[in-house]
Design a protein around this motif. Structure first.
Motif, PDB file in Angstrom:
ATOM      1  N   HIS A 185       0.840  -1.206   0.000  1.00 40.09           N
ATOM      2  CA  HIS A 185       0.000   0.000   0.000  1.00 40.09           C
ATOM      3  C   HIS A 185       0.870   1.249   0.000  1.00 40.09           C
ATOM      4  O   HIS A 185       1.932   1.274   0.618  1.00 40.09           O
ATOM      5  CB  HIS A 185      -0.898   0.029   1.237  1.00 40.09           C
ATOM      6  CG  HIS A 185      -1.875  -1.090   1.274  1.00 40.09           C
ATOM      7  ND1 HIS A 185      -2.580  -1.399   2.403  1.00 40.09           N
ATOM      8  CD2 HIS A 185      -2.280  -1.982   0.334  1.00 40.09           C
ATOM      9  CE1 HIS A 185      -3.378  -2.416   2.167  1.00 40.09           C
ATOM     10  NE2 HIS A 185      -3.197  -2.795   0.909  1.00 40.09           N
ATOM     11  N   LEU A 186       0.375   2.261  -0.681  1.00 37.05           N
ATOM     12  CA  LEU A 186       1.049   3.556  -0.707  1.00 37.05           C
ATOM     13  C   LEU A 186       0.010   4.646  -0.540  1.00 37.05           C
ATOM     14  O   LEU A 186      -0.994   4.673  -1.265  1.00 37.05           O
ATOM     15  CB  LEU A 186       1.783   3.759  -2.041  1.00 37.05           C
ATOM     16  CG  LEU A 186       2.289   5.184  -2.312  1.00 37.05           C
ATOM     17  CD1 LEU A 186       3.396   5.558  -1.342  1.00 37.05           C
ATOM     18  CD2 LEU A 186       2.772   5.311  -3.741  1.00 37.05           C
ATOM     19  N   ARG A 187       0.236   5.512   0.420  1.00 37.59           N
ATOM     20  CA  ARG A 187      -0.559   6.727   0.582  1.00 37.59           C
ATOM     21  C   ARG A 187       0.448   7.849   0.808  1.00 37.59           C
ATOM     22  O   ARG A 187       1.235   7.799   1.751  1.00 37.59           O
ATOM     23  CB  ARG A 187      -1.507   6.635   1.765  1.00 37.59           C
ATOM     24  CG  ARG A 187      -2.630   5.648   1.582  1.00 37.59           C
ATOM     25  CD  ARG A 187      -3.582   5.716   2.762  1.00 37.59           C
ATOM     26  NE  ARG A 187      -4.468   4.590   2.820  1.00 37.59           N
ATOM     27  CZ  ARG A 187      -5.685   4.554   2.275  1.00 37.59           C
ATOM     28  NH1 ARG A 187      -6.131   5.590   1.622  1.00 37.59           N
ATOM     29  NH2 ARG A 187      -6.435   3.493   2.389  1.00 37.59           N
ATOM     30  N   HIS A 188       0.413   8.815  -0.073  1.00 37.09           N
ATOM     31  CA  HIS A 188       1.309   9.959   0.068  1.00 37.09           C
ATOM     32  C   HIS A 188       0.487  11.217  -0.177  1.00 37.09           C
ATOM     33  O   HIS A 188      -0.237  11.308  -1.168  1.00 37.09           O
ATOM     34  CB  HIS A 188       2.469   9.876  -0.931  1.00 37.09           C
ATOM     35  CG  HIS A 188       3.402  11.041  -0.822  1.00 37.09           C
ATOM     36  ND1 HIS A 188       4.264  11.202   0.242  1.00 37.09           N
ATOM     37  CD2 HIS A 188       3.586  12.106  -1.632  1.00 37.09           C
ATOM     38  CE1 HIS A 188       4.943  12.327   0.078  1.00 37.09           C
ATOM     39  NE2 HIS A 188       4.553  12.891  -1.044  1.00 37.09           N
TER      40      HIS A 188
ATOM     41  N   TRP B 122      -3.798  20.315  -2.196  1.00 37.76           N
ATOM     42  CA  TRP B 122      -3.157  19.073  -1.771  1.00 37.76           C
ATOM     43  C   TRP B 122      -3.105  18.067  -2.910  1.00 37.76           C
ATOM     44  O   TRP B 122      -4.037  17.954  -3.695  1.00 37.76           O
ATOM     45  CB  TRP B 122      -3.918  18.464  -0.600  1.00 37.76           C
ATOM     46  CG  TRP B 122      -3.802  19.291   0.637  1.00 37.76           C
ATOM     47  CD1 TRP B 122      -4.632  20.310   1.033  1.00 37.76           C
ATOM     48  CD2 TRP B 122      -2.786  19.206   1.617  1.00 37.76           C
ATOM     49  NE1 TRP B 122      -4.185  20.850   2.201  1.00 37.76           N
ATOM     50  CE2 TRP B 122      -3.058  20.186   2.586  1.00 37.76           C
ATOM     51  CE3 TRP B 122      -1.685  18.378   1.783  1.00 37.76           C
ATOM     52  CZ2 TRP B 122      -2.252  20.359   3.712  1.00 37.76           C
ATOM     53  CZ3 TRP B 122      -0.879  18.550   2.893  1.00 37.76           C
ATOM     54  CH2 TRP B 122      -1.165  19.535   3.853  1.00 37.76           C
ATOM     55  N   PHE B 123      -2.013  17.320  -2.951  1.00 40.13           N
ATOM     56  CA  PHE B 123      -1.822  16.241  -3.908  1.00 40.13           C
ATOM     57  C   PHE B 123      -1.755  14.934  -3.136  1.00 40.13           C
ATOM     58  O   PHE B 123      -1.029  14.829  -2.142  1.00 40.13           O
ATOM     59  CB  PHE B 123      -0.518  16.451  -4.679  1.00 40.13           C
ATOM     60  CG  PHE B 123      -0.126  15.316  -5.584  1.00 40.13           C
ATOM     61  CD1 PHE B 123      -0.934  14.931  -6.634  1.00 40.13           C
ATOM     62  CD2 PHE B 123       1.066  14.648  -5.381  1.00 40.13           C
ATOM     63  CE1 PHE B 123      -0.565  13.889  -7.475  1.00 40.13           C
ATOM     64  CE2 PHE B 123       1.460  13.615  -6.213  1.00 40.13           C
ATOM     65  CZ  PHE B 123       0.635  13.230  -7.269  1.00 40.13           C
ATOM     66  N   THR B 124      -2.528  13.948  -3.580  1.00 38.63           N
ATOM     67  CA  THR B 124      -2.548  12.645  -2.941  1.00 38.63           C
ATOM     68  C   THR B 124      -2.283  11.564  -3.974  1.00 38.63           C
ATOM     69  O   THR B 124      -2.855  11.582  -5.059  1.00 38.63           O
ATOM     70  CB  THR B 124      -3.913  12.373  -2.269  1.00 38.63           C
ATOM     71  OG1 THR B 124      -4.188  13.415  -1.334  1.00 38.63           O
ATOM     72  CG2 THR B 124      -3.926  11.032  -1.555  1.00 38.63           C
ATOM     73  N   VAL B 125      -1.408  10.643  -3.620  1.00 41.28           N
ATOM     74  CA  VAL B 125      -1.221   9.412  -4.385  1.00 41.28           C
ATOM     75  C   VAL B 125      -1.685   8.284  -3.476  1.00 41.28           C
ATOM     76  O   VAL B 125      -1.250   8.187  -2.326  1.00 41.28           O
ATOM     77  CB  VAL B 125       0.247   9.186  -4.793  1.00 41.28           C
ATOM     78  CG1 VAL B 125       0.403   7.862  -5.542  1.00 41.28           C
ATOM     79  CG2 VAL B 125       0.758  10.336  -5.639  1.00 41.28           C
ATOM     80  N   ASN B 126      -2.598   7.479  -3.987  1.00 39.32           N
ATOM     81  CA  ASN B 126      -3.146   6.359  -3.238  1.00 39.32           C
ATOM     82  C   ASN B 126      -3.021   5.134  -4.134  1.00 39.32           C
ATOM     83  O   ASN B 126      -3.536   5.134  -5.252  1.00 39.32           O
ATOM     84  CB  ASN B 126      -4.620   6.646  -2.913  1.00 39.32           C
ATOM     85  CG  ASN B 126      -5.171   5.763  -1.843  1.00 39.32           C
ATOM     86  OD1 ASN B 126      -4.499   5.449  -0.876  1.00 39.32           O
ATOM     87  ND2 ASN B 126      -6.417   5.356  -2.007  1.00 39.32           N
ATOM     88  N   ALA B 127      -2.318   4.105  -3.672  1.00 43.71           N
ATOM     89  CA  ALA B 127      -2.050   2.981  -4.569  1.00 43.71           C
ATOM     90  C   ALA B 127      -1.939   1.664  -3.817  1.00 43.71           C
ATOM     91  O   ALA B 127      -1.616   1.627  -2.636  1.00 43.71           O
ATOM     92  CB  ALA B 127      -0.748   3.230  -5.324  1.00 43.71           C
TER      93      ALA B 127
END
Length: 184
Positions: A31-34, A136-141
């Motif tokens: 999981h990635l949340r940034h 805001w910038f979000t990367v969810n993967a």
């Protein structure tokens, strides 16, 4: 592409699971949340959002992109090429979700891996304007290796994905800052 565009070439079953950046991601994946602050105001939002939806963020971050369309919308096939020189790997994806037209405070899309990709999963890129004017910038993967060489990379793949998310945030911050300066 319309809402009925086929998504039958995706190589994972949890299609759309990363689109809600506040929901839990599927088990069995890395999981990635940034999340990163890009700037403030409408000019920053519009510049960053246009860069995300028009592939500019990816290209400015060093990814070679070939897509069926100039804008990320549901159903668009995307070929990403990542890596260096002869070690560049093709990564076929398809856009499975994009922010609806008429949502003035959010820009973004999700693409998922297609057959032939070295991994399984999807990634959402979202730019949002908060009530206080911050952008805001979000990367969810979520992803996991599929090919032997991706499995061999072990923990380097999630690390590379996290570094890429941070790099995209820096790239968008630069683009948003330039746009904000241009409007003043």
């Amino acid at each position: 592409m319309n809402a009925a565009a086929p998504l039958d070439d995706l190589n994972y079953p949890e299609v759309g699971a990363s689109t809600d950046v506040d929901a839990p991601l599927p088990a069995g994946y890395n999981h990635l949340r940034h999340r990163a602050l890009l700037g403030h105001g409408r000019a920053a939002l519009d510049a960053a959002g246009t860069a995300v939806l028009g592939w500019r963020m990816h290209r400015a971050a060093g990814v070679r992109i070939t897509a069926d369309a100039d804008r990320a919308t549901r159903g668009v096939a995307v070929q990403c090429a990542v890596g260096l020189g002869p070690l560049r790997a093709g990564a076929p994806c398809r856009v499975v979700w994009s922010t609806p037209d008429g949502d003035p405070d959010r820009y973004g899309f999700t693409y998922g891996t297609r057959r032939g990709h070295f991994a399984l999963g999807e990634e959402t890129f979202l730019v949002e304007l908060a009530a206080d004017g911050s952008v805001w910038f979000t990367v969810n993967a979520f992803s996991r290796p599929r090919r032997w060489y991706a499995r061999l990379a072990g923990p380097l793949l999630p690390l590379a994905q996290h570094l890429f998310a941070r790099h995209c945030a820096r790239t968008l911050t630069h683009l948003a800052t330039r746009a904000t300066r241009a409007t003043h």
